[in-house]
Structure formats: structure tokens, C-alpha cells
Design a protein around this motif. Structure first.
Motif, PDB file in Angstrom:
ATOM      1  N   VAL A 119      -0.397  10.472 -33.628  1.00  0.00           N
ATOM      2  CA  VAL A 119      -2.043  10.694 -33.748  1.00  0.00           C
ATOM      3  C   VAL A 119      -2.222  11.888 -33.194  1.00  0.00           C
ATOM      4  O   VAL A 119      -3.039  12.875 -33.669  1.00  0.00           O
ATOM      5  CB  VAL A 119      -2.658   9.732 -33.108  1.00  0.00           C
ATOM      6  N   LEU A 120      -1.501  12.441 -32.151  1.00  0.00           N
ATOM      7  CA  LEU A 120      -1.640  13.677 -31.323  1.00  0.00           C
ATOM      8  C   LEU A 120      -1.400  14.944 -32.392  1.00  0.00           C
ATOM      9  O   LEU A 120      -2.061  16.010 -32.572  1.00  0.00           O
ATOM     10  CB  LEU A 120      -0.778  13.628 -30.176  1.00  0.00           C
TER      11      LEU A 120
ATOM     12  N   TYR B   4      -3.428  -3.503 -28.279  1.00  0.00           N
ATOM     13  CA  TYR B   4      -4.800  -3.108 -28.626  1.00  0.00           C
ATOM     14  C   TYR B   4      -5.219  -1.520 -28.554  1.00  0.00           C
ATOM     15  O   TYR B   4      -5.871  -1.041 -29.341  1.00  0.00           O
ATOM     16  CB  TYR B   4      -5.883  -3.666 -27.680  1.00  0.00           C
ATOM     17  N   SER B   5      -4.149  -0.869 -27.994  1.00  0.00           N
ATOM     18  CA  SER B   5      -3.978   0.491 -27.739  1.00  0.00           C
ATOM     19  C   SER B   5      -3.667   1.204 -29.431  1.00  0.00           C
ATOM     20  O   SER B   5      -4.373   2.092 -29.763  1.00  0.00           O
ATOM     21  CB  SER B   5      -3.087   1.102 -26.929  1.00  0.00           C
ATOM     22  N   VAL B   6      -2.877   0.526 -29.934  1.00  0.00           N
ATOM     23  CA  VAL B   6      -2.514   1.010 -31.296  1.00  0.00           C
ATOM     24  C   VAL B   6      -3.699   0.711 -32.307  1.00  0.00           C
ATOM     25  O   VAL B   6      -4.182   1.684 -32.969  1.00  0.00           O
ATOM     26  CB  VAL B   6      -1.436   0.074 -31.852  1.00  0.00           C
ATOM     27  N   VAL B   7      -4.311  -0.306 -32.040  1.00  0.00           N
ATOM     28  CA  VAL B   7      -5.630  -0.555 -32.887  1.00  0.00           C
ATOM     29  C   VAL B   7      -6.594   0.263 -32.399  1.00  0.00           C
ATOM     30  O   VAL B   7      -7.308   0.852 -33.316  1.00  0.00           O
ATOM     31  CB  VAL B   7      -6.144  -1.897 -32.764  1.00  0.00           C
TER      32      VAL B   7
ATOM     33  N   MET C 215     -10.213   4.996 -33.103  1.00  0.00           N
ATOM     34  CA  MET C 215     -10.707   6.409 -32.540  1.00  0.00           C
ATOM     35  C   MET C 215     -10.553   7.431 -33.659  1.00  0.00           C
ATOM     36  O   MET C 215     -11.497   8.202 -33.733  1.00  0.00           O
ATOM     37  CB  MET C 215      -9.832   6.758 -31.499  1.00  0.00           C
ATOM     38  N   LEU C 216      -9.561   7.262 -34.395  1.00  0.00           N
ATOM     39  CA  LEU C 216      -9.561   8.291 -35.523  1.00  0.00           C
ATOM     40  C   LEU C 216     -10.723   8.222 -36.502  1.00  0.00           C
ATOM     41  O   LEU C 216     -11.264   9.202 -36.933  1.00  0.00           O
ATOM     42  CB  LEU C 216      -8.327   7.945 -36.382  1.00  0.00           C
ATOM     43  N   LEU C 217     -11.137   6.969 -36.717  1.00  0.00           N
ATOM     44  CA  LEU C 217     -12.428   6.763 -37.731  1.00  0.00           C
ATOM     45  C   LEU C 217     -13.608   6.814 -37.091  1.00  0.00           C
ATOM     46  O   LEU C 217     -14.352   7.869 -37.345  1.00  0.00           O
ATOM     47  CB  LEU C 217     -12.236   5.360 -38.263  1.00  0.00           C
TER      48      LEU C 217
ATOM     49  N   GLY D 104     -14.053   5.891 -24.362  1.00  0.00           N
ATOM     50  CA  GLY D 104     -14.392   7.390 -24.355  1.00  0.00           C
ATOM     51  C   GLY D 104     -14.246   7.855 -25.767  1.00  0.00           C
ATOM     52  O   GLY D 104     -13.124   8.145 -26.220  1.00  0.00           O
ATOM     53  N   LEU D 105     -15.357   7.869 -26.626  1.00  0.00           N
ATOM     54  CA  LEU D 105     -15.348   8.216 -27.936  1.00  0.00           C
ATOM     55  C   LEU D 105     -14.669  10.058 -28.023  1.00  0.00           C
ATOM     56  O   LEU D 105     -15.085  10.497 -27.298  1.00  0.00           O
ATOM     57  CB  LEU D 105     -16.605   8.240 -28.806  1.00  0.00           C
ATOM     58  N   GLY D 106     -13.791  10.037 -29.080  1.00  0.00           N
ATOM     59  CA  GLY D 106     -13.287  11.378 -29.126  1.00  0.00           C
ATOM     60  C   GLY D 106     -12.254  11.813 -28.435  1.00  0.00           C
ATOM     61  O   GLY D 106     -12.005  12.936 -28.167  1.00  0.00           O
ATOM     62  N   SER D 107     -11.688  10.925 -27.648  1.00  0.00           N
ATOM     63  CA  SER D 107     -10.399  11.164 -27.006  1.00  0.00           C
ATOM     64  C   SER D 107      -9.457  10.147 -26.914  1.00  0.00           C
ATOM     65  O   SER D 107      -9.712   9.076 -27.239  1.00  0.00           O
ATOM     66  CB  SER D 107     -10.811  11.070 -25.455  1.00  0.00           C
ATOM     67  N   VAL D 108      -8.145  10.751 -27.167  1.00  0.00           N
ATOM     68  CA  VAL D 108      -6.981   9.723 -27.282  1.00  0.00           C
ATOM     69  C   VAL D 108      -6.910   8.881 -26.116  1.00  0.00           C
ATOM     70  O   VAL D 108      -6.360   7.889 -26.191  1.00  0.00           O
ATOM     71  CB  VAL D 108      -5.570  10.437 -27.663  1.00  0.00           C
TER      72      VAL D 108
END
Length: 358
Positions: free
Chosen positions: A186-187, A53-56, A61-63, A265-269
Motif C-alpha cells: 500500500v505504501l 482488521y488492519s488489512v481490511v 482507507m484506499l477507497l 484518521g482518514l487519509g493516513s496509513v
């Protein structure tokens, strides 16, 4: 006296800002690699689900977190990746090739969804993606020859160059390696011009367009990358579950995924990982606590949905930055103690609000 000016390319580009981060991330990674020999089989399986689920979550999170695009049908991309992986694996295709195809097919579907949705924003984009999720779920149920329909489809164990991964330990390590590579990708994407364009679109589409950012191109790219990561997670999900049915990728799954990134937390990896841990841990906590509650409450239908809704409302009202935002405040309190002031974050929130209204 000589002055030295560094360009942006000469700045420090290390992923870790200081030695403390290197130490703690290394310790966490070491624990994750040692987990198969430290945890029972059941908890190792739950940790595997957290990684999947972290991958998903990173894709969503990117979107949603970095591009500001609202999606209520992300489970469809998860299902596309899972079914593609299942079909290709059952046909005898090697696991790495099947997983790459799953990501590519999901990305292609993401482009198909992203192009018509370019003129939509906010709740209208959410409704469009919700309709797409219903369509894909119906396709899974009706395309009997390929997906098995409502009867479901069994998925073989993954095999890499003739080596079959049938144990939970081997598959867990495979998921962990995938998560590490995806996180690094992603980073680095977020530090590139593409990542900065995503953030600019999220903050203000008009300002981003005035700076020369092609909105259609980057929005479509964001959908494609997000769908590709969801498809990659779906490929791992198919092998972890080993049985696929259309009801696993319903609107409820999409809401869970959106809930995951909002609470994380939106906007954070970091929020993608914290949200994934919350999504897997919360049902376990509810199952443990409900035995101590009155029977009318503990065994009432819809208890889990009620708890999820209450937690989401609480975060929206009191901690919009999610679990990662709360951790940042705790860390700041520890750093400033005993000079911490009670109203510091209240003033910070007030400034941010006034800044948005300018």
C-alpha cells in the motif's frame, strides 16, 4: 559553480524519512514478532484480530481515505473473501492458493459494484453500497449448498504445503507477515502515479480530470483494490473465527469498519492500524468499566452502540483527523515545547477551511 538538478526519479524514495522512524518501526516490529512469547493467549487472539482488521482497514482507507469514495457495504467484501476461503479450504485447496482466490473473487465483486457506482457520489454512493451489502448478506443466507445458510459453515485450520497451522502462535505470525507485506504494498502504491491519481480524485474530480486522469478507470481500480484487501482480511478472519454465518457480515459490521477508518484518521496509513486497535479495544474497555457504573446504565441494552456514537461525534467535532491527527498534534507540541502556542492548530484549521472555499 555547477548546479545539479535532480529529477523526480532521482529523489530520495526511502519509506522511512529519517533514522528515528527506522528505529521505532523496527522496535515495534520486533515487539510484534515477540508478542506470542510475551502475551497470554487471550490477548494474543485480540492482537490477531487487530492485524486482520488492519488489512481490511488499509483497503477501506484506499477507497474512502485516499480516493474519497464512500462505502457503507464493505462488510460484504469481507464476507465474500471469508466464504471463498472457507469453501476452497474445506475442498482441500492449499491455504496460499485459497487466499489468493479469495482476494481475486472479492476484487471481481468490487469491480461489479464499482462500475455502476461511477456516476454516484457522497450519500448516494453510500446508499448504493448499503443496498449491495444487504443483497450479499441475503445471498449468504439463501445459498445453502455453498455457504450453509443461516446454519453456518465450519472452516478448517489453514495448511501451507502440508503443514497445518492449528496453534494461535503460528496463525498470529502468519497474519503478521501478511500485514507487513500488505502495508509495504500500500505504501508503494500510494507513492506511485496510481496513488497520486487516487488523491487527486479525492481532492477534486474536476481538477483530476483536467489533468488527464481517467476517473472511471481509477475509481474502478480503487474499488477493486479495496475489495481485494477486504477479501484478504476475510480469508484470515475465516480461519480465526473458524465458523461463518451471514449475520457476521451485516450492516453493523460495515458501520464498524467505516467507524474504524474515521476514528483512526482518514487519509493516513497509520489511521488504519489505530482504528483497528480502537475497534478491538473499545468493547474490552466497555466490559471492564460497566461493572463500576450504576446497573441502569452499565447493563442497559445498546450501551456499546451509544458509546461508539458518542466517540464518533466527539471526533467529528473536535478531531476530524482522528487518532493519528491527535498524535501529530501531540508530537508537534513535544517538538516545539516550550515555544508551543495555544492557537496554532486553530489557525491551521482556519487556513485549511478558507483554502477549500476558494
Amino acid at each position: 559553480m555547477r548546479f545539479i538538478f535532480k529529477t523526480s526519479y532521482e529523489q530520495d524514495i526511502r519509506l522511512a524519512k529519517h533514522g528515528g522512524q527506522v528505529f521505532w518501526y523496527s522496535a515495534l516490529l520486533l515487539f510484534m514478532f515477540a508478542a506470542p512469547w510475551l502475551l497470554p493467549e487471550y490477548w494474543l487472539a485480540q492482537l490477531t484480530f487487530v492485524l486482520i482488521y488492519s488489512v481490511v482497514g488499509l483497503g477501506l482507507m484506499l477507497l474512502a481515505g485516499f480516493t474519497g469514495q464512500f462505502s457503507l457495504g464493505h462488510a460484504a467484501f469481507l464476507g465474500v473473501g471469508a466464504y471463498t476461503q472457507g469453501v476452497l479450504t474445506n475442498l482441500g485447496l492449499p491455504f496460499p492458493i485459497a487466499m489468493a482466490c479469495s482476494a481475486l473473487v472479492a476484487a471481481a465483486v468490487g469491480v461489479v459494484v464499482g462500475l455502476p457506482a461511477l456516476r454516484l457520489k457522497g450519500i448516494y454512493l453510500g446508499i448504493a453500497t448499503l443496498a449491495f451489502g444487504f443483497i450479499v448478506e441475503e445471498v449468504f443466507a439463501r445459498w445453502d449448498r455453498l455457504t450453509g445458510g443461516n446454519a453456518g459453515m465450519h472452516v478448517k485450520s489453514p495448511a501451507i504445503f502440508g503443514w497445518s497451522i492449528e496453534t494461535g502462535t503460528g496463525f498470529y505470525l502468519l497474519c503478521l507477515l501478511t500485514v507487513v507485506l500488505v502495508t509495504l504494498g500500500v505504501l508503494n502504491l500510494l507513492r506511485s502515479s496510481t496513488g497520486r491519481a487516487f488523491v487527486a480524485i479525492r481532492d477534486s474530480e474536476i481538477s483530476a480530470q483536467s489533468m488527464g486522469i481517467h476517473l472511471a478507470r481509477y475509481k474502478t481500480l480503487s474499488f477493486a483494490l479495496s475489495a481485494a484487501l477486504a477479501g484478504l482480511g476475510g480469508a484470515l478472519y475465516a480461519h480465526q473465527i473458524q465458523f461463518l454465518s451471514p449475520d457476521q457480515f451485516s450492516i453493523l459490521q460495515s458501520i464498524d469498519l467505516l467507524l474504524m477508518v474515521v476514528i483512526g484518521g482518514l487519509g493516513s496509513v497509520h489511521g488504519a492500524f489505530l482504528g483497528a486497535a480502537f475497534l478491538i479495544a473499545m468493547p474490552q474497555l466497555i466490559a471492564m468499566v460497566k461493572d463500576y457504573l450504576p446497573a441502569a446504565i452499565g447493563y442497559a441494552p445498546g450501551l456499546q452502540g451509544f458509546v461508539y456514537g458518542a466517540v464518533l461525534i466527539a471526533f467529528v467535532l473536535f478531531e476530524p483527523l482522528g487518532l493519528y491527527g491527535r498524535w501529530l498534534k501531540v508530537r508537534t507540541w513535544l517538538q516545539l515545547f516550550p515555544f508551543y502556542r495555544k492557537g496554532m492548530f486553530k489557525r491551521q484549521k482556519s487556513f485549511q477551511k478558507s483554502d477549500r472555499l476558494k
